[in-house]
Design a protein around this motif. Sequence first.
Motif, PDB file in Angstrom:
ATOM      1  N   PRO A   1      -8.307  20.438 -57.793  1.00  0.00           N
ATOM      2  CA  PRO A   1      -7.829  19.252 -58.517  1.00  0.00           C
ATOM      3  C   PRO A   1      -8.614  19.094 -59.821  1.00  0.00           C
ATOM      4  CG  PRO A   1      -8.244  18.741 -56.209  1.00  0.00           C
ATOM      5  CD  PRO A   1      -8.780  20.107 -56.447  1.00  0.00           C
TER       6      PRO A   1
ATOM      7  N   ASP B   1      -5.096  16.040 -62.983  1.00  0.00           N
ATOM      8  CA  ASP B   1      -4.443  15.511 -61.777  1.00  0.00           C
ATOM      9  C   ASP B   1      -4.830  14.069 -61.484  1.00  0.00           C
ATOM     10  OD1 ASP B   1      -3.120  17.993 -60.964  1.00  0.00           O
ATOM     11  OD2 ASP B   1      -5.146  18.751 -60.668  1.00  0.00           O
TER      12      ASP B   1
ATOM     13  N   LYS C   1      -2.282  11.264 -59.852  1.00  0.00           N
ATOM     14  CA  LYS C   1      -2.140  11.624 -58.430  1.00  0.00           C
ATOM     15  C   LYS C   1      -3.215  11.031 -57.528  1.00  0.00           C
ATOM     16  CE  LYS C   1       0.184  16.013 -59.382  1.00  0.00           C
ATOM     17  NZ  LYS C   1      -0.246  16.545 -60.674  1.00  0.00           N
TER      18      LYS C   1
ATOM     19  N   THR D   1      -1.891  17.972 -55.166  1.00  0.00           N
ATOM     20  CA  THR D   1      -1.876  18.670 -56.448  1.00  0.00           C
ATOM     21  C   THR D   1      -1.287  20.072 -56.371  1.00  0.00           C
ATOM     22  OG1 THR D   1      -4.174  19.339 -56.071  1.00  0.00           O
ATOM     23  CG2 THR D   1      -3.841  17.405 -57.415  1.00  0.00           C
TER      24      THR D   1
ATOM     25  N   GLU E   1       3.438  21.491 -56.418  1.00  0.00           N
ATOM     26  CA  GLU E   1       4.158  21.230 -57.678  1.00  0.00           C
ATOM     27  C   GLU E   1       5.141  22.328 -57.979  1.00  0.00           C
ATOM     28  OE1 GLU E   1       1.015  20.705 -60.481  1.00  0.00           O
ATOM     29  OE2 GLU E   1       0.843  18.594 -60.008  1.00  0.00           O
TER      30      GLU E   1
END
Length: 223
Positions: A9, A98, A130, A220, A223
Amino acid sequence: MENQIQKKPRILCLHGFRTSAEILKKLVLRWPETVLDKLDLNFLDAPYPARGKSDVEGIFDPPYHEWFQANEDFTKYTNFEECLAYIEDYMIENGPFDGFLGFSQGAILCAALPGMQLHGVGLTKLPKIKFLILVSGAKFGGSKFGLPKLAANAFASPIDCPSLHFIGETDFLKEEGIALLGSFVEPVVIHHPRGHTVPKLDEKSMETMLEFIERIQKVTSHE
């Protein structure tokens, strides 16, 4: 696929009032390697030079910076909009990021960002935040800090963003930090015996932190 799952992240770290990116970095890097190895930490200096004495003078070297300014009772803010634009520009140029880690003034700012983003008044050119890691945080609109105009609706609805909160037993912002928890959906909390600082991690808090990192890694990497 393997790389995606192992993706670290990427976190933008915002320091406290009248301190600096370098100071926050020194404090955070005291955490164990087992935690630090799992995170991609980026430390940013606030846009404004300190306009007064820093509490860390004599402990950490200058220069010191601040994210925005307020009057004595925190009812009026200046440079708040400019501060958000500064962060957004940095994230566009150096991202993607993130989530955020914030300490003190940085944490107060970070806590309001998902709500401001949701209402289209901050970080509007960026993907959704996030997660948040908040150390010695507080809430705009709580008992101590008034609401900047842009953050008027930041806490209007519960913030559904994974959040990890560090609350110090002797921190002058302890009550504010506890009150902030009520604004988040399922906040994760690490209590520590220290005051207004980024604490070292004991075994229990390290376990909590690693569990939180595992959770945000899933968020994360999908995606």
